[in-house]
Design a protein around this motif. Structure first.
Motif, PDB file in Angstrom:
ATOM      1  N   HIS A  28      -0.114   5.938  -4.227  1.00 10.61           N
ATOM      2  CA  HIS A  28      -0.388   4.949  -3.174  1.00 10.61           C
ATOM      3  C   HIS A  28       0.165   3.578  -3.586  1.00 10.61           C
ATOM      4  CE1 HIS A  28      -2.548   2.259  -0.448  1.00 10.61           C
ATOM      5  NE2 HIS A  28      -3.156   1.719  -1.481  1.00 10.61           N
ATOM      6  N   SER A  29      -0.098   3.178  -4.826  1.00 11.75           N
ATOM      7  CA  SER A  29       0.337   1.859  -5.300  1.00 11.75           C
ATOM      8  C   SER A  29       1.860   1.738  -5.307  1.00 11.75           C
ATOM      9  CB  SER A  29      -0.225   1.591  -6.700  1.00 11.75           C
ATOM     10  OG  SER A  29      -1.638   1.613  -6.656  1.00 11.75           O
ATOM     11  N   LEU A  30       2.540   2.810  -5.689  1.00 15.93           N
ATOM     12  CA  LEU A  30       4.013   2.813  -5.645  1.00 15.93           C
ATOM     13  C   LEU A  30       4.499   2.689  -4.201  1.00 15.93           C
ATOM     14  CD1 LEU A  30       4.711   5.609  -8.295  1.00 15.93           C
ATOM     15  CD2 LEU A  30       5.222   3.168  -8.552  1.00 15.93           C
ATOM     16  N   GLY A  31       3.809   3.363  -3.290  1.00 13.22           N
ATOM     17  CA  GLY A  31       4.142   3.272  -1.864  1.00 13.22           C
ATOM     18  C   GLY A  31       3.939   1.867  -1.312  1.00 13.22           C
ATOM     19  N   VAL A  32       2.834   1.234  -1.724  1.00 13.81           N
ATOM     20  CA  VAL A  32       2.549  -0.139  -1.281  1.00 13.81           C
ATOM     21  C   VAL A  32       3.619  -1.092  -1.819  1.00 13.81           C
ATOM     22  CG1 VAL A  32       0.921  -2.084  -1.416  1.00 13.81           C
ATOM     23  CG2 VAL A  32       0.061   0.228  -1.014  1.00 13.81           C
ATOM     24  N   ALA A  33       3.980  -0.919  -3.093  1.00 16.97           N
ATOM     25  CA  ALA A  33       4.996  -1.793  -3.701  1.00 16.97           C
ATOM     26  C   ALA A  33       6.328  -1.680  -2.954  1.00 16.97           C
ATOM     27  CB  ALA A  33       5.175  -1.430  -5.174  1.00 16.97           C
ATOM     28  N   ARG A 141       0.174   6.958   3.733  1.00 20.88           N
ATOM     29  CA  ARG A 141      -0.951   6.817   4.664  1.00 20.88           C
ATOM     30  C   ARG A 141      -0.758   7.765   5.843  1.00 20.88           C
ATOM     31  NH1 ARG A 141      -5.165   4.333   2.170  1.00 20.88           N
ATOM     32  NH2 ARG A 141      -4.905   2.089   1.907  1.00 20.88           N
ATOM     33  N   SER A 142      -1.852   8.388   6.287  1.00 18.94           N
ATOM     34  CA  SER A 142      -1.690   9.373   7.379  1.00 18.94           C
ATOM     35  C   SER A 142      -2.813   9.325   8.411  1.00 18.94           C
ATOM     36  CB  SER A 142      -1.610  10.781   6.775  1.00 18.94           C
ATOM     37  OG  SER A 142      -2.801  11.037   6.058  1.00 18.94           O
ATOM     38  N   TYR A 143      -3.469   8.162   8.569  1.00 23.14           N
ATOM     39  CA  TYR A 143      -4.527   8.087   9.590  1.00 23.14           C
ATOM     40  C   TYR A 143      -3.913   8.148  10.992  1.00 23.14           C
ATOM     41  CZ  TYR A 143      -3.244   3.124   9.357  1.00 23.14           C
ATOM     42  OH  TYR A 143      -2.552   1.940   9.350  1.00 23.14           O
ATOM     43  N   PRO A 144      -4.746   8.457  12.021  1.00 25.63           N
ATOM     44  CA  PRO A 144      -4.208   8.780  13.357  1.00 25.63           C
ATOM     45  C   PRO A 144      -3.198   7.798  13.957  1.00 25.63           C
ATOM     46  CG  PRO A 144      -6.551   9.223  13.287  1.00 25.63           C
ATOM     47  CD  PRO A 144      -6.198   8.601  11.958  1.00 25.63           C
ATOM     48  N   ARG A 150       3.039   1.118  12.230  1.00 26.76           N
ATOM     49  CA  ARG A 150       4.362   0.970  11.581  1.00 26.76           C
ATOM     50  C   ARG A 150       5.385   0.413  12.574  1.00 26.76           C
ATOM     51  NH1 ARG A 150       3.524   6.598   8.709  1.00 26.76           N
ATOM     52  NH2 ARG A 150       2.639   5.885   6.734  1.00 26.76           N
ATOM     53  N   GLN A 151       5.323   0.882  13.809  1.00 25.68           N
ATOM     54  CA  GLN A 151       6.232   0.360  14.857  1.00 25.68           C
ATOM     55  C   GLN A 151       5.956  -1.123  15.095  1.00 25.68           C
ATOM     56  OE1 GLN A 151       8.807   2.785  14.917  1.00 25.68           O
ATOM     57  NE2 GLN A 151       9.002   1.490  16.744  1.00 25.68           N
ATOM     58  N   MET A 152       4.673  -1.460  15.214  1.00 20.09           N
ATOM     59  CA  MET A 152       4.287  -2.864  15.438  1.00 20.09           C
ATOM     60  C   MET A 152       4.804  -3.765  14.315  1.00 20.09           C
ATOM     61  SD  MET A 152       0.344  -2.994  16.756  1.00 20.09           S
ATOM     62  CE  MET A 152       0.359  -4.788  16.878  1.00 20.09           C
ATOM     63  N   ALA A 153       4.763  -3.240  13.079  1.00 15.73           N
ATOM     64  CA  ALA A 153       5.152  -4.033  11.906  1.00 15.73           C
ATOM     65  C   ALA A 153       6.612  -4.456  11.947  1.00 15.73           C
ATOM     66  CB  ALA A 153       4.870  -3.250  10.628  1.00 15.73           C
ATOM     67  N   LYS A 154       7.399  -3.789  12.795  1.00 19.77           N
ATOM     68  CA  LYS A 154       8.807  -4.172  12.936  1.00 19.77           C
ATOM     69  C   LYS A 154       8.945  -5.437  13.770  1.00 19.77           C
ATOM     70  CE  LYS A 154      10.403   0.568  12.399  1.00 19.77           C
ATOM     71  NZ  LYS A 154      10.816   1.793  13.073  1.00 19.77           N
TER      72      LYS A 154
END
Length: 202
Positions: A28-33, A141-144, A150-154
């Motif tokens: 998870h931490s590697l993914g966040v980084a 991360r895999s919540y509903p 992720r789209q919004m974050a763009k």
């Protein structure tokens, strides 16, 4: 050319995590980084600081609740009633102290981004927001509604983070758990800020 965290330093941080958290948390931490670096480049934060904060944001997560509270007091923190009721709320602050004491991280912007990755703060910087959001949308991360976020974050860093905080509060309330007042304070401040920016544009 974008600066990158140098490899020997990165190895030190990863080795520390290997010794202090479970493999799933390390992943998870590697993914966040990784996500934090991408968001930093997109929104104009320092990618090296983002990578360090992303790697270390959960470095205290190997502690159980009792140890978390003990560590908080040992570091001279003053847990409030909500944090004592739900010690996981302390992990951002304990992680920042561990990064500082054990790994020699002295950059206040990095330490603040670690401290603020859960409840945020009314005066959050771009780096703070990058770490907070990266924590929500990293690839593992895999919540509903993660793909929607992720789209919004763009489109907008702070609007997306505000949405995340709002949804998290609703979930927390539905679970019957305590919402830390700092989260609500952050959410309100971001809503007001967004409103003020829209007024300016008019």
């Amino acid at each position: 050319l974008m600066k990158r965290l140098d490899e020997p330093q990165r190895r030190i941080y990863i080795q520390y995590l290997e010794n202090h958290v479970r493999p799933k948390r390390l992943k998870h931490s590697l993914g966040v980084a990784q996500t934090a670096v991408e968001l930093a480049e997109k929104y104009g934060a320092d990618p090296v600081k983002a990578e360090i904060a992303g790697l270390l944001h959960d470095c205290s997560k190997g502690l159980n609740e009792e140890e978390m509270v003990r560590a908080a007091y040992a570091y001279g923190l003053h847990p409030d009633v909500y944090q004592l009721d739900s010690p996981q709320l302390l992990h951002p602050y304990v992680s920042a102290e561990m990064a500082k004491q054990d790994l020699g991280v002295t950059d206040e912007e990095v330490l603040n981004a670690i401290r603020r990755h859960m409840c945020g703060a009314p005066d959050m910087t771009t780096l703070d927001a990058v770490i907070n959001l990266a924590d929500y949308i990293e690839p593992n991360r895999s919540y509903p509604d993660v793909d929607e976020i992720r789209q919004m974050a763009k489109g907008s860093l702070f609007d997306t983070l505000c949405e995340c905080l709002g949804r998290t509060m609703i979930l927390t309330i539905r679970e019957g758990s305590v919402v830390h007042p700092d989260t609500l304070t952050t959410w309100n401040a971001m809503k007001m800020r967004a409103k003020a920016q829209k007024e300016k544009v008019k």
